[in-house]
Structure formats: structure tokens, C-alpha cells
Design a protein around this motif. Structure first.
Motif, mmCIF file in Angstrom:
data_model
loop_
_atom_site.group_PDB
_atom_site.id
_atom_site.type_symbol
_atom_site.label_atom_id
_atom_site.label_comp_id
_atom_site.label_asym_id
_atom_site.label_seq_id
_atom_site.Cartn_x
_atom_site.Cartn_y
_atom_site.Cartn_z
ATOM 1 N N GLU A 51 53.490 -55.943 16.280
ATOM 2 C CA GLU A 51 51.932 -56.161 15.865
ATOM 3 C C GLU A 51 50.808 -56.050 16.354
ATOM 4 O OE1 GLU A 51 49.182 -59.114 13.353
ATOM 5 O OE2 GLU A 51 51.111 -59.016 13.084
ATOM 6 N N LYS A 52 51.264 -56.818 17.869
ATOM 7 C CA LYS A 52 50.477 -55.895 18.977
ATOM 8 C C LYS A 52 50.286 -55.070 19.670
ATOM 9 C CE LYS A 52 49.370 -57.601 24.067
ATOM 10 N NZ LYS A 52 50.036 -58.437 25.062
ATOM 11 N N ARG A 55 48.593 -53.059 16.663
ATOM 12 C CA ARG A 55 46.560 -52.665 17.253
ATOM 13 C C ARG A 55 46.511 -52.154 18.120
ATOM 14 N NH1 ARG A 55 46.958 -58.169 18.735
ATOM 15 N NH2 ARG A 55 47.385 -58.558 16.513
ATOM 16 N N ASP A 59 43.459 -49.390 18.314
ATOM 17 C CA ASP A 59 42.514 -49.626 18.916
ATOM 18 C C ASP A 59 41.435 -48.231 19.365
ATOM 19 O OD1 ASP A 59 40.248 -50.972 19.292
ATOM 20 O OD2 ASP A 59 40.893 -51.151 21.644
ATOM 21 N N ARG A 70 38.973 -56.264 11.898
ATOM 22 C CA ARG A 70 40.786 -57.043 12.791
ATOM 23 C C ARG A 70 41.481 -56.730 12.031
ATOM 24 N NH1 ARG A 70 38.279 -62.132 11.641
ATOM 25 N NH2 ARG A 70 39.224 -62.158 9.101
ATOM 26 N N PHE A 71 42.738 -56.299 13.035
ATOM 27 C CA PHE A 71 44.031 -56.242 12.245
ATOM 28 C C PHE A 71 44.677 -57.267 11.316
ATOM 29 C CE2 PHE A 71 48.620 -55.240 12.656
ATOM 30 C CZ PHE A 71 48.271 -54.170 11.886
#
Length: 85
Positions: A51-52, A55, A59, A70-71
Motif C-alpha cells: 500500500e505504501k 501510495r 503521489d 488520501r489513499f
């Protein structure tokens, strides 16, 4: 990868993403790090780290006007982005 192409086109149509960015490049940017980690065993790929990575990639791909969004994980919100509370 048709789903990614559809989602990317929607982002372009909304003005959230640049029409100059090719969807094949988007796919490479989003999935390349994940595939690398799985193939090489570089590090374990946890849900949190995946997920990071996603994201961080999004971005960089999305236009600056929508970066404040916000994701959120799919299981917590059907929309991939939501405005801050």
C-alpha cells in the motif's frame, strides 16, 4: 491490465492525471516494484508495504491539485481516493 487503463483514463478525463503519461508507463511504475520484490525476494512484501509503494507511486503520477487526497484501502472505502476529513 484493461482495468488499470480504464481507471487511468477516468483520472485523465477528470483532470486528475496528465494525458501525456502513457498508461503502459503507469502500469510499470505501479507494478514494477511489487514484481521486483516478489521475484528477487529483496524484502517481504506485506500488505502495508504494498500500500505504501502504491501510495508513493500514485503521489508521483497524479497532478499536484489532487495530491492532498488520501489513499484508502479498497476494503475500507470503495472509492480509491477521498477528501480529508
Amino acid at each position: 491490465m484493461d482495468a488499470v487503463a480504464t481507471l487511468w483514463q477516468r483520472a485523465v478525463d477528470r483532470g486528475d492525471a496528465s494525458p501525456d503519461t502513457d498508461v503502459d508507463d503507469v502500469i510499470d511504475i505501479l507494478f514494477g516494484p511489487l514484481i521486483f520484490r516478489r521475484l528477487t525476494g529483496h524484502y517481504d512484501l506485506t500488505d502495508e508495504h504494498a500500500e505504501k509503494l502504491a501510495r508513493t507511486a500514485l503521489d508521483g503520477l497524479m497532478r499536484s491539485t489532487v495530491r492532498h487526497f488520501r489513499f484508502q484501502r479498497r476494503d475500507t472505502c470503495p472509492a480509491r481516493f477521498s477528501s480529508p476529513a
